[in-house]
Write an enzyme that holds these catalytic residues in place. Structure first.
Site, short mmCIF file in Angstrom:
data_model
loop_
_atom_site.label_atom_id
_atom_site.label_comp_id
_atom_site.label_asym_id
_atom_site.label_seq_id
_atom_site.Cartn_x
_atom_site.Cartn_y
_atom_site.Cartn_z
N SER A 141 0.91 -1.20 0.02
CA SER A 141 0.17 0.12 -0.09
C SER A 141 1.04 1.35 -0.08
CB SER A 141 -0.92 0.04 1.28
OG SER A 141 -1.87 -1.19 1.33
N TRP A 165 5.22 -10.26 -5.95
CA TRP A 165 3.88 -10.24 -6.54
C TRP A 165 3.69 -9.77 -7.98
CZ3 TRP A 165 2.09 -12.69 -2.47
CH2 TRP A 165 2.33 -12.18 -0.98
N TYR A 187 9.70 9.86 -2.49
CA TYR A 187 9.32 9.41 -3.81
C TYR A 187 9.90 9.96 -5.24
CZ TYR A 187 6.58 13.87 -3.70
OH TYR A 187 6.23 15.22 -3.72
N TYR A 241 7.40 8.14 -9.77
CA TYR A 241 6.12 8.18 -8.98
C TYR A 241 4.90 8.68 -9.87
CZ TYR A 241 6.80 13.21 -8.57
OH TYR A 241 6.61 14.47 -9.03
N ARG A 277 -32.07 -27.26 -11.45
CA ARG A 277 -32.02 -28.01 -10.00
C ARG A 277 -33.27 -27.91 -9.53
NH1 ARG A 277 -29.78 -31.87 -7.25
NH2 ARG A 277 -29.91 -31.57 -5.12
N GLN A 288 -39.60 -17.82 -4.34
CA GLN A 288 -39.42 -16.59 -4.29
C GLN A 288 -38.10 -16.00 -3.57
OE1 GLN A 288 -42.20 -13.81 -2.06
NE2 GLN A 288 -42.68 -12.99 -4.27
N GLU A 372 -3.91 -3.53 -7.03
CA GLU A 372 -3.87 -2.20 -7.38
C GLU A 372 -4.53 -1.14 -6.58
OE1 GLU A 372 -4.51 -1.61 -11.51
OE2 GLU A 372 -3.89 -3.46 -12.31
N THR A 374 -5.72 -1.67 -2.28
CA THR A 374 -6.66 -2.40 -1.39
C THR A 374 -8.01 -1.80 -1.25
OG1 THR A 374 -5.91 -1.73 0.61
CG2 THR A 374 -4.96 -3.62 -0.09
N ASN A 376 -9.28 -0.68 1.21
CA ASN A 376 -9.03 0.71 2.52
C ASN A 376 -8.60 1.73 1.60
OD1 ASN A 376 -10.14 -0.59 4.55
ND2 ASN A 376 -8.30 -1.16 5.68
C1 LIG Z 1 -2.19 -11.89 -7.03
C2 LIG Z 1 -1.57 -10.42 -6.92
C3 LIG Z 1 -1.16 -10.05 -8.07
C4 LIG Z 1 -0.40 -8.76 -7.91
N1 LIG Z 1 0.42 -8.21 -8.98
C5 LIG Z 1 1.11 -7.15 -8.91
C6 LIG Z 1 1.60 -6.50 -10.09
O1 LIG Z 1 1.51 -7.01 -11.10
N2 LIG Z 1 2.47 -5.45 -9.92
C7 LIG Z 1 2.69 -5.04 -8.75
O2 LIG Z 1 3.42 -3.91 -8.46
N3 LIG Z 1 2.09 -5.40 -7.36
C8 LIG Z 1 1.06 -6.58 -7.45
N4 LIG Z 1 0.65 -7.01 -6.52
C9 LIG Z 1 0.68 -6.38 -5.21
C10 LIG Z 1 -0.50 -5.86 -4.60
O3 LIG Z 1 -0.81 -4.65 -5.31
C11 LIG Z 1 -0.40 -5.17 -3.28
O4 LIG Z 1 -0.45 -6.83 -2.41
C12 LIG Z 1 -1.46 -4.43 -2.56
O5 LIG Z 1 -0.93 -3.14 -2.92
C13 LIG Z 1 -1.36 -4.72 -0.94
O6 LIG Z 1 0.03 -4.53 -0.61
P1 LIG Z 1 0.30 -5.62 0.47
O7 LIG Z 1 0.28 -6.92 0.22
O8 LIG Z 1 1.79 -4.98 1.16
O9 LIG Z 1 -0.52 -5.16 1.90
P2 LIG Z 1 -0.43 -4.03 3.03
O10 LIG Z 1 -0.15 -2.72 2.25
O11 LIG Z 1 0.59 -4.51 4.00
O12 LIG Z 1 -1.93 -4.14 3.43
C14 LIG Z 1 -2.29 -4.90 4.52
C15 LIG Z 1 -3.55 -4.56 4.97
O13 LIG Z 1 -3.25 -3.03 5.70
C16 LIG Z 1 -4.25 -2.34 5.22
N5 LIG Z 1 -3.59 -0.88 5.23
C17 LIG Z 1 -2.46 -0.66 4.59
N6 LIG Z 1 -2.30 0.56 4.74
C18 LIG Z 1 -3.36 1.25 5.24
C19 LIG Z 1 -4.04 2.59 5.57
N7 LIG Z 1 -3.16 3.72 5.39
N8 LIG Z 1 -5.28 2.75 5.73
C20 LIG Z 1 -5.90 1.64 6.07
N9 LIG Z 1 -5.62 0.51 5.78
C21 LIG Z 1 -4.20 0.32 5.31
C22 LIG Z 1 -4.72 -2.74 3.67
O14 LIG Z 1 -5.70 -2.37 3.25
C23 LIG Z 1 -4.58 -4.34 3.99
O15 LIG Z 1 -5.93 -4.66 4.53
C24 LIG Z 1 -0.33 -8.26 -6.65
C25 LIG Z 1 -0.72 -8.94 -5.55
C26 LIG Z 1 -1.33 -10.06 -5.57
C27 LIG Z 1 -1.64 -10.71 -4.40
#
Ligand SMILES: Cc1cc2nc3c(=O)[nH]c(=O)nc-3n(C[C@H](O)[C@H](O)[C@H](O)COP(=O)(O)OP(=O)(O)OC[C@H]3O[C@@H](n4cnc5c(N)ncnc54)[C@H](O)[C@@H]3O)c2cc1C
Length: 388
Positions: A141, A165, A187, A241, A277, A288, A372, A374, A376
């Site tokens: 994130s 990822w 950044y 960025y 089914r 309904q 792309e 989350t 949140n």
């Molecule tokens: C199948 C898959 C394909 C992907 N493909 C790509 C790709 O092609 N290229 C690429 O660059 N990335 C890719 N990603 C990465 C993806 O974009 C990240 O997993 C995503 O942005 C979340 O980051 P994280 O996994 O580090 O979770 P974190 O950022 O650690 O988040 C964990 C939790 O904390 C919450 N959180 C974090 N910060 C905040 C905040 N400020 N406020 C509230 N809640 C917060 C999040 O909503 C989440 O619920 C991919 C991921 C997967 C699983």
């Protein structure tokens, strides 16, 4: 009598003839060529290699690329239609095409020099798959906390670090890689580089074993002294960025398209099944309670589709769409999960086993709320726009 002096505004869901033709031809392809492969690709966690040249032949791998470079010279909306139509059959194939168009080609078209266009666009429309590498183990994130380093050395940059990822990692030959040229600049040090598979010091690492979209490869990328010529910088040094933010704002609409396609697929299966089914001497569609659940799902899907199409139309019109893109991704990913879950419920025990298609769609839906940005993070974007 309607006032004929006012030129009518087309409904949000109305499509031009060429858009209908394009969408239908992509969906026909998906039914014919992808359906027979879906279960096996899911089980083995791998994209069928024979599908890739067919996607290029179909003309969905360079949708916005100008004809002069071999592309379809079509709109972003066409890309959305293609991703939706493919995801209706398999969201893994949908996201492969989505990353190619809404992230990789999108970034190249906007930020690439003429030399970069000439070098990569013809390949991307015919044989080359692209990937977009921003995330790392410690920066998801908070994407701009990335630590992959690009040290300047004369006319090259030396990349060291790891990406995690990365969608299409297994199939891609071209990677947009974000690295920092100056960690202390925050950044403003981030720079986008074009790295080719086979570059010295670059390797594709472990492929993830996932809950859903299992046929879409998700890989680690390793950079150890990988030399990238300055001519491979996409955009300007220190402006990575901007490349990332602007492409992801648009890419998000593509994920919305993937999610409405998935939801439509789940609803298609559900409608067919509840009519077939029989329990208590009649089709379960005659109850309904079931009718109302299906009606609510169709309503949710219509609302999600309106949000996705509107965001894509705004983007093509050159109008602001940041809020609409965040809303469409947030909502359509929730709708996809709800509809896939309803499909499992209405299939009963058959919804819980792999012989039927809906348990896979239920697993596939979850990713829409994660990548792309989350849910949140989408809410953060929307709240900022609304509350200032
Ligand atoms: C199948 C898959 C394909 C992907 N493909 C790509 C790709 O092609 N290229 C690429 O660059 N990335 C890719 N990603 C990465 C993806 O974009 C990240 O997993 C995503 O942005 C979340 O980051 P994280 O996994 O580090 O979770 P974190 O950022 O650690 O988040 C964990 C939790 O904390 C919450 N959180 C974090 N910060 C905040 C905040 N400020 N406020 C509230 N809640 C917060 C999040 O909503 C989440 O619920 C991919 C991921 C997967 C699983």
């Amino acid at each position: 009598m309607p006032d004929t002096s006012i030129s009518p505004v087309p409904p949000l869901t109305s499509l031009a003839d060429d858009e209908v033709l394009f969408r239908d031809s992509v969906y026909d392809f998906a039914v014919r060529e992808v359906t027979p492969l879906v279960a096996e690709m899911d089980e083995h966690g791998a994209m069928a290699p024979e599908l890739l040249p067919k996607l290029f032949d179909l003309g969905v791998m360079g949708i916005e690329v100008p004809e002069s470079y071999g592309g379809a010279n079509a709109s972003f909306f066409h890309a959305v239609l293609a991703v939706e139509a493919l995801s209706r059959v398999d969201p893994s194939v949908g996201v492969l095409v989505d990353v190619q168009n809404t992230l990789v080609i999108n970034a190249l078209l906007r930020w690439g020099s003429e030399a970069i266009h000439a070098r990569y666009l013809p390949a991307l429309t015919t044989t080359t798959i692209g990937a977009y590498a921003l995330s790392e183990a410690g920066s998801g994130s908070d994407a701009f906390a990335l630590t992959t380093r690009a040290a300047e050395d004369g006319d090259t940059f030396v990349l060291n670090g790891r990406k995690l990822w990365i969608t299409n990692g297994n199939e891609a030959d071209l990677f947009i890689v974000f690295a920092t040229v100056n960690p202390s600049a925050g950044y403003r040090g981030i720079t986008a580089f074009l790295v080719e598979r086979g570059a010295g010091g670059f390797a594709v690492g472990k492929k993830e074993d996932k809950l859903g979209i299992r046929a879409s490869s998700t890989c680690e990328l390793l950079f150890e002294g990988c030399r990238v010529p300055r001519s491979q910088v996409l955009g300007e040094v220190g402006k990575g960025y901007k490349v990332a933010i602007e492409t992801l704002n648009e890419g998000r609409i593509g994920i919305g398209a993937q999610m409405i396609g998935l939801a439509q697929g789940a609803l298609d299966h559900t409608i067919r099944y509840v009519k077939e089914r029989r329990q208590f001497g009649k089709a379960i569609a005659d109850f309904q309670a079931v009718q109302h659940q299906v009606a609510r799902a169709a309503t949710d899907l219509e609302a999600a589709r309106l949000l996705v199409y509107n965001a894509a139309r705004l983007r093509d019109a050159g109008a602001p769409f940041l809020n609409e893109a965040a809303m469409c991704k947030l909502f359509s990913s929730e709708v996809a999960e709800r509809i896939a879950s309803l499909a499992v419920n209405l299939f009963g025990g058959y919804g819980f086993v792999k012989d039927y298609p809906v348990e896979k769609l239920y697993r596939d839906a979850k990713i829409g709320q994660i990548y792309e940005g989350t849910s949140n993070l989408q809410l953060e974007t929307i709240a900022k726009q609304i509350l200032g």
